[in-house]
Each structure stands twice: as C-alpha cells, then as structure tokens.
Write an enzyme that holds these catalytic residues in place. Structure first.
Site, PDB file in Angstrom:
ATOM      1  N   GLU A 139     -31.516   8.702   0.909  1.00 13.51           N
ATOM      2  CA  GLU A 139     -31.025   9.574   1.981  1.00 13.51           C
ATOM      3  C   GLU A 139     -32.078  10.571   2.469  1.00 13.51           C
ATOM      4  O   GLU A 139     -31.811  11.760   2.654  1.00 13.51           O
ATOM      5  CB  GLU A 139     -29.739  10.281   1.537  1.00 13.51           C
ATOM      6  CG  GLU A 139     -28.619   9.272   1.280  1.00 13.51           C
ATOM      7  CD  GLU A 139     -27.305   9.894   0.822  1.00 13.51           C
ATOM      8  OE1 GLU A 139     -27.281  11.104   0.543  1.00 13.51           O
ATOM      9  OE2 GLU A 139     -26.304   9.163   0.758  1.00 13.51           O
ATOM     10  N   GLU A 256     -24.865   1.960  -0.167  1.00 16.80           N
ATOM     11  CA  GLU A 256     -23.954   2.919  -0.790  1.00 16.80           C
ATOM     12  C   GLU A 256     -22.850   3.228   0.213  1.00 16.80           C
ATOM     13  O   GLU A 256     -23.113   3.400   1.400  1.00 16.80           O
ATOM     14  CB  GLU A 256     -24.721   4.194  -1.155  1.00 16.80           C
ATOM     15  CG  GLU A 256     -23.891   5.269  -1.838  1.00 16.80           C
ATOM     16  CD  GLU A 256     -24.741   6.501  -2.183  1.00 16.80           C
ATOM     17  OE1 GLU A 256     -25.892   6.322  -2.623  1.00 16.80           O
ATOM     18  OE2 GLU A 256     -24.259   7.616  -1.990  1.00 16.80           O
TER      19      GLU A 256
END
Length: 277
Positions: A139, A256
């Site tokens: 991320e 994810e």
C-alpha cells in the site's frame, strides 16, 4: 483479469494446530500471502542484521504506530515447515521502505536498500524453501496509506528486484514471480508503474476495501445495495484497460480484500449480512 485471490496469514502463534493445517490443505493448492502494513517495517534476522532480534512494539509516534520489528529465522523455518505440510504456495511481502527517507509530506524518497532482503532470500534458497512469489511493498502506491513511493522509483526498484531474483535463483526453475505493488488502484500511478516494468513485473496486485472504514454506521446499507457493490467493477475495468494498452505480460491479482478496513465492524463484518459482500 483477476486470476488469483490471495489469502493473508499475518501471524499465527501455533503452527502445529491441526485445525489450521487441515483448513489450508482443504483449499489446496492455496496461495498464502505473508504481508500487510507492518511488512515495510520488518527486519530479517540474517547475518548482516547484527543486532538483537526484537519483536514489534507499539509506538504511536512511529509510522504505522509501531517500532520496527524483526523476523527470527527460527519462525521463518517453522512457517516453512507448515507450508510444506499443507502444500501452500507462498507469496512473501518484502520490506520496500528499507533505505528510504520519509518526508514530512508522506513521500518516501531514495532507492530501495535490498541488502537485508537479499540476505533473507539467499537464506531461503539455501534452506530449500519454495517461494511462489516475492512481492515488493504494501500500500505504497498512489497516495499510499501512511506513506507513498513515486511510480518511477517503484518501477526502478521492481526492475532491480527481478534482477536479484534472476541472480539468486540462477539454475533454479521455476523461479519465483516478481509481484507488486500491493496497493490501492490509482490510474496514473499504475499506468506509469506498469509501462516502466514491462519486462520485470509478473503480477500486478491491488487491494479492495470498497466499503470504506469499519466505523461507518451505514455499512449494512452499502452491503445490501447491489448498485454500490457494482461500483468496484469500474476499478477492475480500468486496470484491465491499463494492462491491455501496455506492452506488459503481467496479470492482475487481488492481493488483499476485506470489504471494510481497520478490522471491519463488530456484528456486521463478522455476521451473516457480510456474506452478501
């Protein structure tokens, strides 16, 4: 477009638990991703570390709310014994912030320092552990979560990771996949990243938490609204178009997903209604 969905195994105390082992076996062949927010603060306890191997500890003044933590090689050995027993295919998330400087505006500058990661990969190969893919970072794409890395720098580091994999796994087939960026889709960022890694990136990973934060009091309404849920299709279509218009041969995975981030919402994301998501 999304050929695989990876299941995260963030931390397990008892890897000898037969219920866990049989659950993983039941999904065989299951790809397990070891990674998440704190992967970008992990130090691997290999020879070049040279310091005591201490676990993560909470520190609200630090990035992600924790001090750096160390992965003991004994735990890595234990995990790989479990993976071999279960038949799981492992995607391991590498610390992509190593060597970078975090600026006050949230950007991480400088090149990735692969020293510790390379030693860890060498150890992994020496022990005969099979890794399905090495994923760089978590991320850090686009605006990032807490911190971000520019697309051109991330591309440069991914190209270098592919060279590292080719070198360390010389004479070994099949070689692990090079995966990234493991973040939220940002059209401009992803386009630049993909276009600059056409010969190095094997898999493009992105994350989905389209319900927003778990504190949202309107989660149930969102979950039961097909039109709202269909909105995520736009992300898939845009990523697919980005891949089609690029010279890359990389495929796309959802690395994810959890619906609502920050651990969801009690009595919602752990209840029957969440099955509609």
């Amino acid at each position: 477009m999304v050929s695989e969905v990876l299941f995260g195994l963030s931390f397990v105390q008892d890897l000898n638990n037969n219920i866990l082992l049989n659950a993983v076996k039941a999904f065989s062949p299951l790809k397990i991703r070891l990674g998440g927010t704190l992967q970008d603060k992990v130090i691997y306890d290999v020879e070049d570390h040279g310091q005591p191997c201490v676990p993560f500890s909470k520190n609200t003044s630090e990035l992600f709310g924790f001090n750096k933590g160390c992965l003991p090689l004994s735990k890595w050995d234990e995990l790989n014994t479990f993976f071999k027993k279960s038949g799981a295919q492992v995607i391991f998330g590498l610390n992509a912030l190593a060597g970078r400087s975090i600026q006050s505006n949230g950007s991480a500058t400088g090149a990735w320092d692969s020293t510790n990661a390379k030693s860890f990969m060498h150890y992994t190969v020496k022990k005969g552990y099979t890794i399905y893919g090495w994923e760089l970072g978590n991320e850090l794409s686009g605006s990032g979560v807490g911190v971000r890395v520019a697309a051109d720098q991330y591309a440069y580091d991914t190209i270098y990771l592919q060279k590292v994999v080719q070198d360390i796994y010389k004479g070994i087939e099949p070689k692990p996949l090079v995966i990234g960026p493991g973040g939220f889709f940002d059209a401009n960022w992803f386009e630049e990243f993909i276009d600059k890694t056409t010969k190095s990136l094997n898999v493009v990973t992105h994350h989905i938490y389209n319900l927003g934060p778990g504190v949202d009091e309107h989660l149930v309404e969102k979950i039961l609204n097909p039109s709202y849920l269909d909105g995520e299709a736009d992300v898939f279509n845009r990523l697919q178009n980005t891949l089609k218009t690029s010279a890359t041969s990389a495929t796309a995975w959802v690395g994810e997903a959890g619906g609502a981030y920050n651990s969801g919402r009690n009595f919602v994301t752990n209840a029957f209604v969440f099955s509609f998501w």
